[in-house]
Design a protein around this motif. Structure first.
Motif, mmCIF file in Angstrom:
data_model
loop_
_atom_site.group_PDB
_atom_site.id
_atom_site.type_symbol
_atom_site.label_atom_id
_atom_site.label_comp_id
_atom_site.label_asym_id
_atom_site.label_seq_id
_atom_site.Cartn_x
_atom_site.Cartn_y
_atom_site.Cartn_z
ATOM 1 N N UNK A 238 2.868 10.499 14.891
ATOM 2 C CA UNK A 238 4.059 10.507 14.037
ATOM 3 C C UNK A 238 4.190 9.252 13.184
ATOM 4 N N UNK A 239 3.500 8.180 13.564
ATOM 5 C CA UNK A 239 3.588 6.938 12.781
ATOM 6 C C UNK A 239 2.189 6.381 12.514
ATOM 7 N N UNK A 240 1.247 7.268 12.221
ATOM 8 C CA UNK A 240 -0.155 6.855 12.134
ATOM 9 C C UNK A 240 -0.681 6.708 10.710
ATOM 10 N N UNK A 241 0.166 6.874 9.710
ATOM 11 C CA UNK A 241 -0.319 6.784 8.323
ATOM 12 C C UNK A 241 -0.981 5.428 8.079
ATOM 13 N N UNK A 242 -2.086 5.453 7.331
ATOM 14 C CA UNK A 242 -2.903 4.254 7.137
ATOM 15 C C UNK A 242 -3.045 3.943 5.645
ATOM 16 N N UNK A 243 -2.935 2.660 5.307
ATOM 17 C CA UNK A 243 -3.148 2.184 3.939
ATOM 18 C C UNK A 243 -4.358 1.259 3.899
ATOM 19 N N UNK A 244 -5.267 1.522 2.977
ATOM 20 C CA UNK A 244 -6.369 0.581 2.756
ATOM 21 C C UNK A 244 -5.843 -0.621 1.983
ATOM 22 N N UNK A 245 -6.452 -1.777 2.223
ATOM 23 C CA UNK A 245 -6.123 -2.906 1.365
ATOM 24 C C UNK A 245 -6.667 -2.600 -0.033
ATOM 25 N N UNK A 246 -6.061 -3.164 -1.038
ATOM 26 C CA UNK A 246 -6.374 -2.812 -2.422
ATOM 27 C C UNK A 246 -7.552 -3.663 -2.912
ATOM 28 N N UNK A 247 -8.750 -3.282 -2.534
ATOM 29 C CA UNK A 247 -9.946 -4.081 -2.814
ATOM 30 C C UNK A 247 -10.183 -4.264 -4.309
ATOM 31 N N UNK A 248 -9.980 -3.219 -5.074
ATOM 32 C CA UNK A 248 -10.224 -3.310 -6.517
ATOM 33 C C UNK A 248 -9.262 -4.300 -7.169
ATOM 34 N N UNK A 249 -7.978 -4.199 -6.791
ATOM 35 C CA UNK A 249 -6.985 -5.128 -7.359
ATOM 36 C C UNK A 249 -7.239 -6.555 -6.878
ATOM 37 N N UNK A 250 -7.679 -6.693 -5.619
ATOM 38 C CA UNK A 250 -7.984 -8.022 -5.096
ATOM 39 C C UNK A 250 -9.138 -8.668 -5.851
ATOM 40 N N UNK A 251 -10.145 -7.866 -6.179
ATOM 41 C CA UNK A 251 -11.275 -8.392 -6.945
ATOM 42 C C UNK A 251 -10.814 -8.865 -8.316
ATOM 43 N N UNK A 390 15.134 -0.242 1.974
ATOM 44 C CA UNK A 390 14.669 0.341 3.232
ATOM 45 C C UNK A 390 13.202 0.762 3.113
ATOM 46 N N UNK A 391 12.477 0.685 4.202
ATOM 47 C CA UNK A 391 11.054 1.007 4.170
ATOM 48 C C UNK A 391 10.631 1.612 5.507
ATOM 49 N N UNK A 392 9.517 2.302 5.474
ATOM 50 C CA UNK A 392 8.871 2.791 6.688
ATOM 51 C C UNK A 392 7.614 1.968 6.921
ATOM 52 N N UNK A 393 6.953 2.183 8.048
ATOM 53 C CA UNK A 393 5.803 1.359 8.405
ATOM 54 C C UNK A 393 4.517 2.185 8.433
ATOM 55 N N UNK A 394 3.463 1.587 7.908
ATOM 56 C CA UNK A 394 2.124 2.173 7.918
ATOM 57 C C UNK A 394 1.161 1.188 8.569
ATOM 58 N N UNK A 395 0.011 1.722 8.994
ATOM 59 C CA UNK A 395 -1.026 0.860 9.546
ATOM 60 C C UNK A 395 -1.992 0.412 8.465
ATOM 61 N N UNK A 396 -2.594 -0.727 8.680
ATOM 62 C CA UNK A 396 -3.661 -1.209 7.817
ATOM 63 C C UNK A 396 -4.556 -2.108 8.654
ATOM 64 N N UNK A 397 -5.495 -2.773 8.002
ATOM 65 C CA UNK A 397 -6.356 -3.718 8.700
ATOM 66 C C UNK A 397 -6.351 -5.048 7.961
ATOM 67 N N UNK A 398 -6.175 -6.125 8.703
ATOM 68 C CA UNK A 398 -6.262 -7.471 8.155
ATOM 69 C C UNK A 398 -6.969 -8.351 9.171
ATOM 70 N N UNK A 399 -7.975 -9.071 8.715
ATOM 71 C CA UNK A 399 -8.713 -9.979 9.591
ATOM 72 C C UNK A 399 -9.212 -9.260 10.849
ATOM 73 N N UNK A 400 -9.783 -8.048 10.644
ATOM 74 C CA UNK A 400 -10.342 -7.254 11.739
ATOM 75 C C UNK A 400 -9.301 -6.919 12.803
ATOM 76 N N UNK A 401 -8.071 -6.718 12.367
ATOM 77 C CA UNK A 401 -6.986 -6.353 13.275
ATOM 78 C C UNK A 401 -6.201 -5.200 12.669
ATOM 79 N N UNK A 402 -5.930 -4.187 13.493
ATOM 80 C CA UNK A 402 -5.065 -3.088 13.075
ATOM 81 C C UNK A 402 -3.621 -3.552 13.180
ATOM 82 N N UNK A 403 -2.942 -3.616 12.044
ATOM 83 C CA UNK A 403 -1.568 -4.104 12.004
ATOM 84 C C UNK A 403 -0.737 -3.198 11.100
ATOM 85 N N UNK A 404 0.579 -3.347 11.202
ATOM 86 C CA UNK A 404 1.473 -2.558 10.355
ATOM 87 C C UNK A 404 1.976 -3.369 9.172
ATOM 88 N N UNK A 405 2.250 -2.640 8.090
ATOM 89 C CA UNK A 405 2.861 -3.201 6.888
ATOM 90 C C UNK A 405 3.886 -2.194 6.388
#
Length: 455
Positions: A238-251, A390-405
């Motif tokens: 129910x709370x498993x939605x995942x966001x990739x970091x924005x690699x193209x924008x970061x570049x 107001x916001x909801x929470x999604x999962x992502x990865x930062x520094x080889x860690x699964x975290x929420x944003x």
């Protein structure tokens, strides 16, 4: 007399034809609604037809040693206790109580490292009357700042038989030791009527999960693997939605503002990574969910990394998830309390001292259409609040860690840093620089000993 007989016979034939056509029309409508299908053995109910599809499918994957497991949310919700599973396993006749739901599809998962392309699988599926659609997408594990291209990997398999469907979701392990599956995106040449894509549980978004422990059981007379803690899996879904970091924008960002690769910056990132992993471990043991906040969230969103000049790690926690033993848990983990501002009812903030990196934890409060966290100036007792949509929470990865944003990361970052958040600002005053800061009164002097604690 002969003329009368011919007329009567003709009338009877017409009547019989009409009755037959009406029967066929009725049967067609029932079939369309999933109530019955016509087989060589006669009429099967919708559940029986779906059971036979599942038997074909499970026989196929067993033959090719593909250990799929059940992740269908509707089916898992029907499982209640071990006794129910036991009673079901004792039934001898084919039936469909758990795997056949109100929907015309059932979903399974397969670990990506166990999938190997085999042309014989396609032939065997065709022999069983199964149509197969494969959905591929780019492998995000191979995307980096230097190379934004990646090979395609299988993400979804759809097996169809008489308008009924088995959906197989392919799960891959990411560097943070969690499982991920990609979204289901059809290419222009694909048949958009092949499946009820809009109704599928898995595919609209990428999702991430902890690896479940699996058990083999019998459901509806069929041997099926399921998550041992299926109720926990459903909560996680129910709370498993995942966001990739924005690699193209970061570049693009680093092309304008070259990355700091100095020894000091590299050392800070490593210390911040260690602190983030430790904080996640402490809060996970406590069962306290958290997300990346403030500058740490900005760093992930803007440059897929930690901002080296930020000098701290910032986390957000809902005040409803506060536990009185949080401070003790962090201190036991080797992170002494640096300061505690506010109180549980108002503007609580905790700060812990890591290895030359500070950990700030901001507690967020609901306030109608917005949420906010507080701030306190130790010398004057002045209070501040930082207001977010107001916001909801999604999962992502930062520094080889699964975290929420925050899922609505752009809105979150813009609220805090303004429309020019993409421009680095190295001089930052927490009392005046944030775009969402508001004066929030002054703590009464009589409360200072409780709401302003500096160590």
């Amino acid at each position: 007399m002969a003329r009368v007989n011919r007329t009567l016979v003709l009338s009877l034939l017409i009547a019989a034809s009409c009755i037959f056509l009406l029967f066929q029309l009725f049967n067609h409508r029932q079939t369309k609604n999933g109530l019955s299908v016509l087989s060589s053995k006669g009429y099967l109910s919708g559940k029986e037809a779906h059971w036979h599809l599942l038997k074909k499918f499970l026989g196929l994957v067993h033959k090719f040693k593909l250990p799929v497991f059940l992740v269908d949310t509707a089916s898992l919700k029907l499982l209640s206790q071990d006794a129910v599973l036991y009673r079901d396993s004792q039934l001898k006749e084919p039936h469909c109580s758990f795997l056949c739901t109100h929907r015309d599809f059932t979903t399974f998962a397969l670990y990506g490292n166990l999938w190997k392309y085999d042309a014989a699988l396609l032939e065997a599926a065709a022999e069983r009357g199964l149509e197969l659609m494969e959905i591929h997408g780019k492998d995000p594990r191979l995307v980096s700042m230097d190379d934004l291209t990646a090979k395609e990997i299988p993400l979804h398999f759809l097996f169809r038989f008489n308008s009924r469907l088995v959906h197989v979701v392919v799960l891959y392990e990411r560097s943070g030791k969690y499982l991920w599956h990609g979204p289901l995106r059809l290419k222009a040449s694909m048949d958009r009527t092949f499946a009820p894509f809009g109704k599928l549980d898995y595919g609209r978004h990428a999702r991430a999960y902890d690896r479940p422990e699996l058990i083999l059981t019998t459901l509806d007379g069929l041997d099926v693997r399921i998550p041992k803690n299926f109720s926990g899996f459903l909560r996680e879904f129910s709370s498993s939605r995942f966001l990739e970091c924005r690699s193209r924008e970061a570049k693009a960002f680093f092309q304008l503002y070259p990355e700091d690769t100095s020894a000091e910056a590299v050392d800070f990132r490593m210390r911040a990574k260690s602190l983030l992993h430790l904080a996640s471990k402490v809060l996970s043991v406590l069962g306290v969910p958290f997300w990346l906040s403030s500058g740490t969230c900005l760093g992930w969103y803007r440059q897929c990394s930690i901002i080296p000049y930020s000098k701290d790690v910032d986390l957000g926690i809902w005040i409803k998830d506060y536990r009185h033993d949080i401070t003790q848990a962090f201190q036991k983990a080797g992170l002494p309390l640096k300061h505690k501002f506010g109180k549980v009812e108002d503007s609580l903030e905790l700060s812990f001292q890591g290895n030359d990196v500070k950990l700030d934890i901001f507690f967020f409060y609901d306030d109608g259409d917005v949420v906010w966290n507080g701030g306190t100036q130790a010398k004057s007792g002045r209070k501040f609040k930082y207001v977010f949509p107001r916001f909801s929470l999604c999962w992502t990865e930062l520094m080889e860690l699964k975290v929420q944003v925050p899922c609505e990361t752009g809105d979150y970052v813009t609220a805090n840093y303004g429309p020019n958040w993409n421009v680095p600002v190295k001089t930052w005053d927490w009392k005046s620089s944030p775009f969402n800061v508001q004066e929030n009164g002054v703590w009464p002097v009589r409360e200072w000993d409780d709401v302003i604690q500096v160590y």
